[in-house]
Design a protein around this motif. Structure first.
Motif, PDB file in Angstrom:
ATOM      1  N   LEU A  29       0.802  -1.223   0.000  1.00  9.33           N
ATOM      2  CA  LEU A  29       0.000   0.000   0.000  1.00  9.33           C
ATOM      3  C   LEU A  29       0.838   1.279   0.000  1.00  9.33           C
ATOM      4  CD1 LEU A  29      -2.939  -0.917   2.435  1.00  9.33           C
ATOM      5  CD2 LEU A  29      -2.850  -1.042  -0.057  1.00  9.33           C
ATOM      6  N   GLU A  30       2.095   1.193   0.393  1.00 13.23           N
ATOM      7  CA  GLU A  30       2.949   2.380   0.395  1.00 13.23           C
ATOM      8  C   GLU A  30       3.788   2.533  -0.882  1.00 13.23           C
ATOM      9  OE1 GLU A  30       2.623   4.748   2.566  1.00 13.23           O
ATOM     10  OE2 GLU A  30       1.094   3.507   3.541  1.00 13.23           O
ATOM     11  N   LYS A  31       3.533   1.674  -1.845  1.00 18.57           N
ATOM     12  CA  LYS A  31       4.242   1.791  -3.121  1.00 18.57           C
ATOM     13  C   LYS A  31       3.779   3.037  -3.877  1.00 18.57           C
ATOM     14  CE  LYS A  31       5.071  -3.150  -3.904  1.00 18.57           C
ATOM     15  NZ  LYS A  31       4.797  -4.298  -4.816  1.00 18.57           N
ATOM     16  N   THR A  32       4.685   3.594  -4.625  1.00 18.82           N
ATOM     17  CA  THR A  32       4.397   4.816  -5.380  1.00 18.82           C
ATOM     18  C   THR A  32       3.656   4.496  -6.676  1.00 18.82           C
ATOM     19  OG1 THR A  32       6.359   5.915  -4.513  1.00 18.82           O
ATOM     20  CG2 THR A  32       5.406   6.819  -6.534  1.00 18.82           C
ATOM     21  N   VAL A  33       2.631   5.287  -6.961  1.00 19.70           N
ATOM     22  CA  VAL A  33       1.887   5.177  -8.219  1.00 19.70           C
ATOM     23  C   VAL A  33       2.403   6.267  -9.159  1.00 19.70           C
ATOM     24  CG1 VAL A  33      -0.374   5.245  -9.332  1.00 19.70           C
ATOM     25  CG2 VAL A  33      -0.148   4.328  -7.005  1.00 19.70           C
ATOM     26  N   SER A  34       2.921   5.879 -10.299  1.00 20.99           N
ATOM     27  CA  SER A  34       3.443   6.860 -11.250  1.00 20.99           C
ATOM     28  C   SER A  34       2.405   7.284 -12.279  1.00 20.99           C
ATOM     29  CB  SER A  34       4.668   6.294 -11.973  1.00 20.99           C
ATOM     30  OG  SER A  34       4.292   5.185 -12.777  1.00 20.99           O
ATOM     31  N   TRP A  35       1.384   6.432 -12.475  1.00 23.34           N
ATOM     32  CA  TRP A  35       0.361   6.740 -13.491  1.00 23.34           C
ATOM     33  C   TRP A  35      -0.753   5.720 -13.407  1.00 23.34           C
ATOM     34  CZ3 TRP A  35      -0.323  11.124 -15.643  1.00 23.34           C
ATOM     35  CH2 TRP A  35      -1.089  11.287 -16.793  1.00 23.34           C
ATOM     36  N   ALA A  36      -1.970   6.108 -13.769  1.00 25.67           N
ATOM     37  CA  ALA A  36      -3.110   5.193 -13.812  1.00 25.67           C
ATOM     38  C   ALA A  36      -3.365   4.818 -15.265  1.00 25.67           C
ATOM     39  CB  ALA A  36      -4.349   5.841 -13.201  1.00 25.67           C
ATOM     40  N   HIS A  37      -3.460   3.517 -15.525  1.00 28.13           N
ATOM     41  CA  HIS A  37      -3.464   3.003 -16.884  1.00 28.13           C
ATOM     42  C   HIS A  37      -4.618   2.010 -17.031  1.00 28.13           C
ATOM     43  CE1 HIS A  37      -1.461   2.917 -20.617  1.00 28.13           C
ATOM     44  NE2 HIS A  37      -0.721   1.845 -20.459  1.00 28.13           N
ATOM     45  N   ILE A  38      -5.477   2.177 -18.026  1.00 29.77           N
ATOM     46  CA  ILE A  38      -6.573   1.242 -18.290  1.00 29.77           C
ATOM     47  C   ILE A  38      -6.114   0.235 -19.335  1.00 29.77           C
ATOM     48  CG2 ILE A  38      -8.958   0.995 -19.072  1.00 29.77           C
ATOM     49  CD1 ILE A  38      -9.346   3.961 -18.276  1.00 29.77           C
ATOM     50  N   LEU A  39      -6.165  -1.050 -18.993  1.00 28.03           N
ATOM     51  CA  LEU A  39      -5.715  -2.094 -19.918  1.00 28.03           C
ATOM     52  C   LEU A  39      -6.774  -3.187 -20.030  1.00 28.03           C
ATOM     53  CD1 LEU A  39      -1.963  -2.562 -18.901  1.00 28.03           C
ATOM     54  CD2 LEU A  39      -2.866  -1.453 -20.940  1.00 28.03           C
ATOM     55  N   GLU A  40      -7.198  -3.467 -21.247  1.00 30.67           N
ATOM     56  CA  GLU A  40      -8.178  -4.520 -21.486  1.00 30.67           C
ATOM     57  C   GLU A  40      -7.637  -5.575 -22.450  1.00 30.67           C
ATOM     58  OE1 GLU A  40     -10.493  -4.730 -19.616  1.00 30.67           O
ATOM     59  OE2 GLU A  40     -11.395  -2.807 -19.106  1.00 30.67           O
ATOM     60  N   LEU A  41      -6.313  -5.636 -22.596  1.00 26.18           N
ATOM     61  CA  LEU A  41      -5.678  -6.609 -23.477  1.00 26.18           C
ATOM     62  C   LEU A  41      -5.165  -7.782 -22.653  1.00 26.18           C
ATOM     63  CD1 LEU A  41      -3.571  -4.016 -25.514  1.00 26.18           C
ATOM     64  CD2 LEU A  41      -5.841  -4.887 -26.078  1.00 26.18           C
ATOM     65  N   THR A  42      -4.713  -8.837 -23.325  1.00 27.08           N
ATOM     66  CA  THR A  42      -4.147  -9.977 -22.601  1.00 27.08           C
ATOM     67  C   THR A  42      -2.628  -9.905 -22.544  1.00 27.08           C
ATOM     68  OG1 THR A  42      -4.227 -11.264 -24.651  1.00 27.08           O
ATOM     69  CG2 THR A  42      -6.080 -11.496 -23.122  1.00 27.08           C
ATOM     70  N   LYS A  43      -2.009  -9.353 -23.604  1.00 25.72           N
ATOM     71  CA  LYS A  43      -0.563  -9.162 -23.619  1.00 25.72           C
ATOM     72  C   LYS A  43      -0.280  -7.689 -23.327  1.00 25.72           C
ATOM     73  CE  LYS A  43       0.346 -12.888 -26.925  1.00 25.72           C
ATOM     74  NZ  LYS A  43       0.950 -13.232 -28.246  1.00 25.72           N
ATOM     75  N   VAL A  44       0.206  -7.411 -22.144  1.00 27.03           N
ATOM     76  CA  VAL A  44       0.326  -6.009 -21.718  1.00 27.03           C
ATOM     77  C   VAL A  44       1.729  -5.612 -21.288  1.00 27.03           C
ATOM     78  CG1 VAL A  44      -2.087  -5.929 -20.979  1.00 27.03           C
ATOM     79  CG2 VAL A  44      -0.339  -6.625 -19.348  1.00 27.03           C
ATOM     80  N   LYS A  45       2.629  -6.562 -21.219  1.00 25.19           N
ATOM     81  CA  LYS A  45       3.953  -6.282 -20.659  1.00 25.19           C
ATOM     82  C   LYS A  45       4.658  -5.148 -21.396  1.00 25.19           C
ATOM     83  CE  LYS A  45       7.017  -9.499 -21.150  1.00 25.19           C
ATOM     84  NZ  LYS A  45       7.776 -10.766 -20.968  1.00 25.19           N
ATOM     85  N   HIS A  46       4.543  -5.155 -22.725  1.00 26.28           N
ATOM     86  CA  HIS A  46       5.239  -4.145 -23.517  1.00 26.28           C
ATOM     87  C   HIS A  46       4.606  -2.764 -23.393  1.00 26.28           C
ATOM     88  CE1 HIS A  46       1.897  -5.492 -25.979  1.00 26.28           C
ATOM     89  NE2 HIS A  46       2.028  -4.401 -26.714  1.00 26.28           N
ATOM     90  N   LEU A  47       3.418  -2.674 -22.774  1.00 29.82           N
ATOM     91  CA  LEU A  47       2.733  -1.391 -22.627  1.00 29.82           C
ATOM     92  C   LEU A  47       3.076  -0.688 -21.325  1.00 29.82           C
ATOM     93  CD1 LEU A  47      -0.828  -2.512 -23.804  1.00 29.82           C
ATOM     94  CD2 LEU A  47       0.985  -1.478 -25.182  1.00 29.82           C
ATOM     95  N   LEU A  48       3.872  -1.345 -20.490  1.00 30.82           N
ATOM     96  CA  LEU A  48       4.098  -0.842 -19.135  1.00 30.82           C
ATOM     97  C   LEU A  48       5.555  -0.461 -18.912  1.00 30.82           C
ATOM     98  CD1 LEU A  48       2.022  -3.651 -17.395  1.00 30.82           C
ATOM     99  CD2 LEU A  48       1.343  -1.239 -17.577  1.00 30.82           C
ATOM    100  N   HIS A  49       5.749   0.546 -18.056  1.00 26.51           N
ATOM    101  CA  HIS A  49       7.093   0.980 -17.681  1.00 26.51           C
ATOM    102  C   HIS A  49       7.413   0.631 -16.231  1.00 26.51           C
ATOM    103  CE1 HIS A  49       7.667   3.188 -21.393  1.00 26.51           C
ATOM    104  NE2 HIS A  49       6.481   3.717 -21.239  1.00 26.51           N
ATOM    105  N   GLY A  50       6.389   0.379 -15.427  1.00 26.01           N
ATOM    106  CA  GLY A  50       6.587   0.094 -14.014  1.00 26.01           C
ATOM    107  C   GLY A  50       5.955   1.150 -13.133  1.00 26.01           C
ATOM    108  N   SER A  51       5.482   0.734 -11.959  1.00 28.00           N
ATOM    109  CA  SER A  51       4.881   1.615 -10.945  1.00 28.00           C
ATOM    110  C   SER A  51       3.504   2.142 -11.332  1.00 28.00           C
ATOM    111  CB  SER A  51       5.812   2.804 -10.624  1.00 28.00           C
ATOM    112  OG  SER A  51       7.030   2.339 -10.102  1.00 28.00           O
ATOM    113  N   GLU A  52       2.884   1.594 -12.383  1.00 34.35           N
ATOM    114  CA  GLU A  52       1.536   2.052 -12.739  1.00 34.35           C
ATOM    115  C   GLU A  52       0.475   1.403 -11.855  1.00 34.35           C
ATOM    116  OE1 GLU A  52       3.702   1.843 -16.808  1.00 34.35           O
ATOM    117  OE2 GLU A  52       3.588   0.636 -14.970  1.00 34.35           O
ATOM    118  N   CYS A  53      -0.674   2.065 -11.781  1.00 37.08           N
ATOM    119  CA  CYS A  53      -1.898   1.448 -11.288  1.00 37.08           C
ATOM    120  C   CYS A  53      -2.660   0.990 -12.522  1.00 37.08           C
ATOM    121  CB  CYS A  53      -2.727   2.429 -10.472  1.00 37.08           C
ATOM    122  SG  CYS A  53      -4.407   1.833 -10.117  1.00 37.08           S
ATOM    123  N   VAL A  54      -2.868  -0.303 -12.664  1.00 39.03           N
ATOM    124  CA  VAL A  54      -3.560  -0.854 -13.831  1.00 39.03           C
ATOM    125  C   VAL A  54      -5.019  -1.106 -13.474  1.00 39.03           C
ATOM    126  CG1 VAL A  54      -3.751  -2.863 -15.349  1.00 39.03           C
ATOM    127  CG2 VAL A  54      -1.518  -1.839 -14.883  1.00 39.03           C
TER     128      VAL A  54
END
Length: 388
Positions: A29-54
């Motif tokens: 719960l104390e992790k930093t959120v860098s951005w909120a991202h809506i994802l409805e795909l199955t392959k998403v790894k390449h769309l992320l940089h890290g620290s997002e809220c998905v």
């Protein structure tokens, strides 16, 4: 909320999360959120940089949630900060094994048991992030420098290699203008169209432009697949962009900077000439016009070819230039030309006679016709407000 970060705990204090529940991952719960991202795909790894809220409804997880574990594993691998799920239409409950996996990696799993508007939630979160922590969701400054052509090919290669994660790359750059980054899910939508046609889109955002390096995974029928993607986008999301431009194929990292410059030139040509031709290779006549302009030869060519027509129109307040354009575009058909210009035949005959006096009686012959058509394109270009 810390003035230097926005955490999952801060996010859960927002009004939209009043009725949300935490099912797993309380240790994060104390992790930093860098951005909120809506994802409805199955392959998403390449769309992320890290620290997002998905955020997801799970629409792509399958009826038996067969893709759920793979989805979660990709988030964990990319060090995503939090997963928000709307229960209801696509997911009724989460399997214990999935929640245990999230617990093992301190990945908070937040669920909404009522319908929510993820777009409103993500907009609220992202605005807070920008205001409080200045953690802008943008690429490093090298992207801006690259797209503005202030980095050499040699300088950009290490950044591209780091971004792509490998030395070799084969694909095509795609440039979307008029992109609105205030709506985060748009990027996912655009990428999904290309994924369905066998491309791995790598996004690079610059101002109101979205660059997608379309890494090709099938290596065949590339133009057909790109064209199908474009047709679907025209049908479904035409209001979300101005132009789409495809550059030439690149087969390794060193070719990407040149391919990107060609893509930008294609977008410039589309805007200047009001064209819907997206492929750089199909824009050769217009590319010649732009190149002539860069070399300082265009205006003299126009003057040599059309100067007398332009002077006559200016001194007599006539429309010979537009008549010439319509006549050439109608392939010399007087009937079609008159209809296109909304004039009677007799008026057209008089104008054509005057054009023959100025240009010579055989201006429809191939060599002179080609020169006239190119000069007309050049005149259109120098009148364009986007001419650089």
């Amino acid at each position: 909320m810390s003035p230097m970060m926005f955490t999952v705990h801060d996010m859960l204090m927002r009004p939209q999360f009043q009725h949300a529940s935490i099912l797993a991952g309380r240790g994060g719960l104390e992790k930093t959120v860098s951005w909120a991202h809506i994802l409805e795909l199955t392959k998403v790894k390449h769309l992320l940089h890290g620290s997002e809220c998905v955020m997801t409804t799970g629409i792509g997880w399958g009826k038996e949630l067969q893709h759920a574990r793979s989805f979660l594993e990709q988030l964990i691998e990319k060090k995503v900060t939090c997963l928000c799920i709307e229960l209801g239409d696509y997911i009724n409950q989460l399997p214990p094994s999935l929640l245990q996996l999230a617990d093992d990696h301190d990945l908070p799993v937040v669920v909404f048991d009522k319908e929510v508007r993820f777009i409103d939630i993500s907009k609220d979160i992202n605005q807070l992030i920008l205001q409080s922590s200045r953690l802008m969701p943008r690429q490093e400054n090298w992207v801006s420098r690259w797209l503005e052509d202030t980095m050499t090919d040699k300088e950009v290669l290490p950044y591209l290699q780091k971004t792509i994660g490998k030395n070799e790359a084969r694909g095509i750059p795609c440039l979307l203008t008029g992109y609105d980054d205030s709506i985060p899910y748009q990027r996912d939508i655009f990428q999904s169209f290309f994924q369905k046609e066998g491309f791995h889109p790598l996004p690079l955002q610059h101002r109101d432009e979205l660059v997608l390096l379309l890494l090709d995974e099938r290596k065949q029928d590339v133009p057909e697949r790109l064209f199908r993607s474009l047709q679907v986008m025209k049908e479904k999301v035409r209001s979300m962009y101005h132009t789409i431009s495809y550059g030439p194929l690149f087969t390794n990292l060193s070719e990407i900077p040149r391919a990107m410059r060609c893509t930008q030139e294609a977008a410039h040509i589309q805007a200047a000439f009001q064209l819907e031709i997206p492929f750089y290779e199909k824009l050769h006549p217009w590319r010649l016009i732009v190149e002539d302009d860069k070399q300082g030869r265009l205006e003299s060519f126009i003057q040599d070819t059309l100067g007398d027509v332009l002077s006559y129109d200016e001194s007599h307040d006539t429309e010979l230039l537009e008549t010439l354009r319509a006549y050439l575009e109608s392939y010399g058909s007087k009937k079609d030309t008159a209809e296109r210009l909304f004039i009677v035949r007799q008026t057209l005959y008089h104008r054509i006679q005057k054009l023959e006096e100025i240009l010579g009686p055989h201006f429809l012959r191939s060599e002179q016709r080609v020169a006239l058509e190119m000069a007309l394109l050049g005149w259109q270009y120098i009148q364009s407000p986007v001419r650089s």
